[in-house]
Write an enzyme that holds these catalytic residues in place. Structure first.
Site, PDB file in Angstrom:
ATOM      1  N   ARG A 123     -32.287  28.275 -23.968  1.00  0.00           N
ATOM      2  CA  ARG A 123     -31.660  29.338 -23.615  1.00  0.00           C
ATOM      3  C   ARG A 123     -32.652  30.759 -23.154  1.00  0.00           C
ATOM      4  NH1 ARG A 123     -29.730  28.263 -28.954  1.00  0.00           N
ATOM      5  NH2 ARG A 123     -27.753  27.255 -29.079  1.00  0.00           N
ATOM      6  N   LYS A 145     -31.820  37.178  -9.304  1.00  0.00           N
ATOM      7  CA  LYS A 145     -30.825  35.855  -9.269  1.00  0.00           C
ATOM      8  C   LYS A 145     -31.449  34.584  -9.085  1.00  0.00           C
ATOM      9  CE  LYS A 145     -27.619  38.347  -5.740  1.00  0.00           C
ATOM     10  NZ  LYS A 145     -26.853  38.204  -4.711  1.00  0.00           N
ATOM     11  N   GLU A 187     -34.578  38.794   7.091  1.00  0.00           N
ATOM     12  CA  GLU A 187     -34.377  39.505   6.053  1.00  0.00           C
ATOM     13  C   GLU A 187     -34.932  41.076   6.096  1.00  0.00           C
ATOM     14  OE1 GLU A 187     -31.985  39.080   3.959  1.00  0.00           O
ATOM     15  OE2 GLU A 187     -31.755  36.650   3.983  1.00  0.00           O
ATOM     16  N   LYS A 229     -35.530  47.085  -2.313  1.00  0.00           N
ATOM     17  CA  LYS A 229     -34.453  46.083  -3.089  1.00  0.00           C
ATOM     18  C   LYS A 229     -34.736  46.399  -4.437  1.00  0.00           C
ATOM     19  CE  LYS A 229     -33.121  41.727  -4.108  1.00  0.00           C
ATOM     20  NZ  LYS A 229     -33.296  40.209  -3.619  1.00  0.00           N
ATOM     21  N   GLU A 239     -24.609  43.232  -8.766  1.00  0.00           N
ATOM     22  CA  GLU A 239     -23.880  43.164  -7.532  1.00  0.00           C
ATOM     23  C   GLU A 239     -22.423  43.428  -7.942  1.00  0.00           C
ATOM     24  OE1 GLU A 239     -25.321  39.932  -5.051  1.00  0.00           O
ATOM     25  OE2 GLU A 239     -23.513  40.273  -3.887  1.00  0.00           O
ATOM     26  N   ARG A 243     -25.499  46.668  -4.390  1.00  0.00           N
ATOM     27  CA  ARG A 243     -26.233  45.643  -3.900  1.00  0.00           C
ATOM     28  C   ARG A 243     -25.472  44.616  -2.868  1.00  0.00           C
ATOM     29  NH1 ARG A 243     -29.502  41.682  -8.405  1.00  0.00           N
ATOM     30  NH2 ARG A 243     -30.467  40.309  -6.680  1.00  0.00           N
ATOM     31  N   ASN A 247     -25.658  42.328   1.932  1.00  0.00           N
ATOM     32  CA  ASN A 247     -25.309  40.974   2.532  1.00  0.00           C
ATOM     33  C   ASN A 247     -24.892  41.355   3.943  1.00  0.00           C
ATOM     34  OD1 ASN A 247     -25.173  39.294   0.453  1.00  0.00           O
ATOM     35  ND2 ASN A 247     -23.156  40.446  -0.618  1.00  0.00           N
ATOM     36  N   HIS A 250     -24.831  38.427   6.332  1.00  0.00           N
ATOM     37  CA  HIS A 250     -24.598  37.190   5.583  1.00  0.00           C
ATOM     38  C   HIS A 250     -23.302  36.367   5.520  1.00  0.00           C
ATOM     39  CE1 HIS A 250     -28.476  38.255   4.033  1.00  0.00           C
ATOM     40  NE2 HIS A 250     -28.785  37.340   3.253  1.00  0.00           N
ATOM     41  N   HIS A 254     -23.926  33.175   6.234  1.00  0.00           N
ATOM     42  CA  HIS A 254     -23.785  31.732   5.457  1.00  0.00           C
ATOM     43  C   HIS A 254     -22.768  30.730   5.827  1.00  0.00           C
ATOM     44  CE1 HIS A 254     -24.772  34.279   1.322  1.00  0.00           C
ATOM     45  NE2 HIS A 254     -25.839  33.753   1.866  1.00  0.00           N
ATOM     46  N   HIS A 267     -31.752  29.419   6.233  1.00  0.00           N
ATOM     47  CA  HIS A 267     -31.042  30.699   5.720  1.00  0.00           C
ATOM     48  C   HIS A 267     -31.506  31.813   6.588  1.00  0.00           C
ATOM     49  CE1 HIS A 267     -29.021  33.559   2.960  1.00  0.00           C
ATOM     50  NE2 HIS A 267     -30.359  34.364   3.055  1.00  0.00           N
TER      51      HIS A 267
HETATM   52 ZN    ZN Z   1     -30.555  36.411   2.610  1.00  0.00          ZN
END
Ligand code: ZN
Ligand code: ADP
Length: 370
Positions: A123, A145, A187, A229, A239, A243, A247, A250, A254, A267
């Protein structure tokens, strides 16, 4: 030596990001200051272990920490539930209890996987991020994340789980392959376009120095990105709104990654191409002035990305977009630049325009400058 510190404010889960060189010498004392449990497990991969594991272990042992290490193979395919299971087994066999800490020593793959383990093992145990790629130093290690992939989608199983602190040593970039530096800079440029015109101008002027890893400019880049950030994460940890602007690049990025089955583009490279495509979409929709579009694209094109047009069909890329977990009711959501330092969320982008943006990116790549 710690040269800079940036704080991520999240109430009682606030934490610092430390920047500097020869950090391994002061890692253990910093752990002591933060009251990190004596029992520490370092999770890393073979590439990183070769350079940095022994110094870090020695530093911790010297300060009386009880250290074990788990070294896994490198690669995105390690971010799986299967690998997580193997790691849980290793921790259990080592007798690791709840009062222990996991140090994620590596790039985004290790950060996400070891972070996911820290969030879930018994946990939740203490997590420390020690990012060793430019991409993880400027982006993924800050913000909490953590995730593993599912065969049907990247990062589909995960959590928000903040570390106790983040430790960025720019010197680790010296052993990083050049392609990975380009990925990180994708990025980095994103931060300039989305938040900060002045920072974008700095990057335009200093890109060559940064590519050469000139220490002062690398530190400036790392610190500015983390500051931006940190601000976003403290405003919007989970998010829900702000946030999401991170993206930019992205939605298409993605989809390009997925369409290449995560093997053709990394990426950061996919995001770089995604930013070009999305800036094209913004220009065509009359949201972004053509001269700003030109500036963005010219700068992004200074970073080399190899792309064989034949590897992608635009229908495959479009299909991948519908699977993106950020899409709203099956419709892709775009973060489009409207000027340097400002973006707009747009849900309505016509499919033919997305297709043209892909042709535009593939066309640029075909000219050999990408
Ligand atoms: Zn990224
Ligand atoms: P990202 O942070 O972009 O997600 P990954 O975690 O996929 O990056 O790491 C990219 C590659 O670089 C992996 O093969 C990893 O083993 C390797 N790597 C990470 N950090 C270093 C480093 N400092 N020196 C050498 N290789 C590294």
């Amino acid at each position: 030596m710690i040269q800079r510190q940036i704080d991520v404010s999240l109430g009682d889960r606030s934490y610092p990001v430390y920047f500097g060189s020869e950090l391994t010498a002061s890692f253990a004392p910093t752990c002591q200051q933060h009251g990190i449990p004596r029992r520490i497990v370092i999770v890393t991969d073979t590439n990183i272990a070769r350079h940095y594991l022994a110094p870090l272990e020695n530093n911790l042992k010297h300060f009386d920490f009880d250290v074990s290490s788990v070294v896994i193979p490198p690669g995105e395919n390690q971010k799986s539930l299967q690998r997580a299971h193997v790691l849980y087994t290793a921790l259990l066999k080592l007798g690791v209890g709840r009062k222990s800490a996991i140090v994620a020593l590596g790039g985004g793959v290790i950060g996400d996987l070891a972070g996911f383990i820290a969030a879930t093992y018994q946990r939740g145990v203490t997590l420390i991020q020690v990012p060793t790629t430019l991409l993880s130093q400027v982006d993924s290690s800050v913000g909490g994340k953590v995730a593993v992939n599912h065969p049907l989608g990247k990062n589909m199983i995960g959590a928000f789980y903040q570390p106790k602190f983040v430790w960025v040593d720019a010197e680790t970039l010296r052993t990083l392959p050049a392609r990975e530096i380009v990925c990180g800079l994708g990025e980095v440029l994103k931060y300039g376009v989305v938040f900060d015109a002045e920072f974008f101008a700095y990057l335009e002027a200093n890109l060559d120095n940064i590519l050469k890893l000139e220490p002062a400019s690398v530190l400036h880049v790392q610190a500015r990105c983390c500051e931006l950030k940190a601000h976003v994460v403290s405003e919007d940890e989970r998010e829900q709104g702000l946030r999401a602007v991170l993206n930019y690049g992205h939605t298409v990025g993605h989809a390009l990654e997925a369409a290449g089955h995560y093997r053709i583009l990394k990426h950061g490279e996919a995001v770089l191409l995604g930013m070009i495509a999305e800036s094209f979409i913004a220009r065509e929709m009359g949201l972004l002035p053509p001269d700003v579009h030109e500036r963005i694209v010219q700068t992004l094109r200074r970073l080399p990305v190899k792309l064989a047009r034949s590897s992608f069909s635009s229908s495959r890329v479009l299909k991948a977009m519908a699977f993106d977990k950020k899409s709203v009711e099956g419709k892709a959501r775009f973060i489009l630049p409207i000027r340097l330092g400002e973006v707009q969320v747009v849900d309505e982008v016509d499919v033919p325009l997305i297709q043209s943006s892909l042709r535009y990116v593939f066309g640029l790549a075909g000219k050999g400058s990408q």
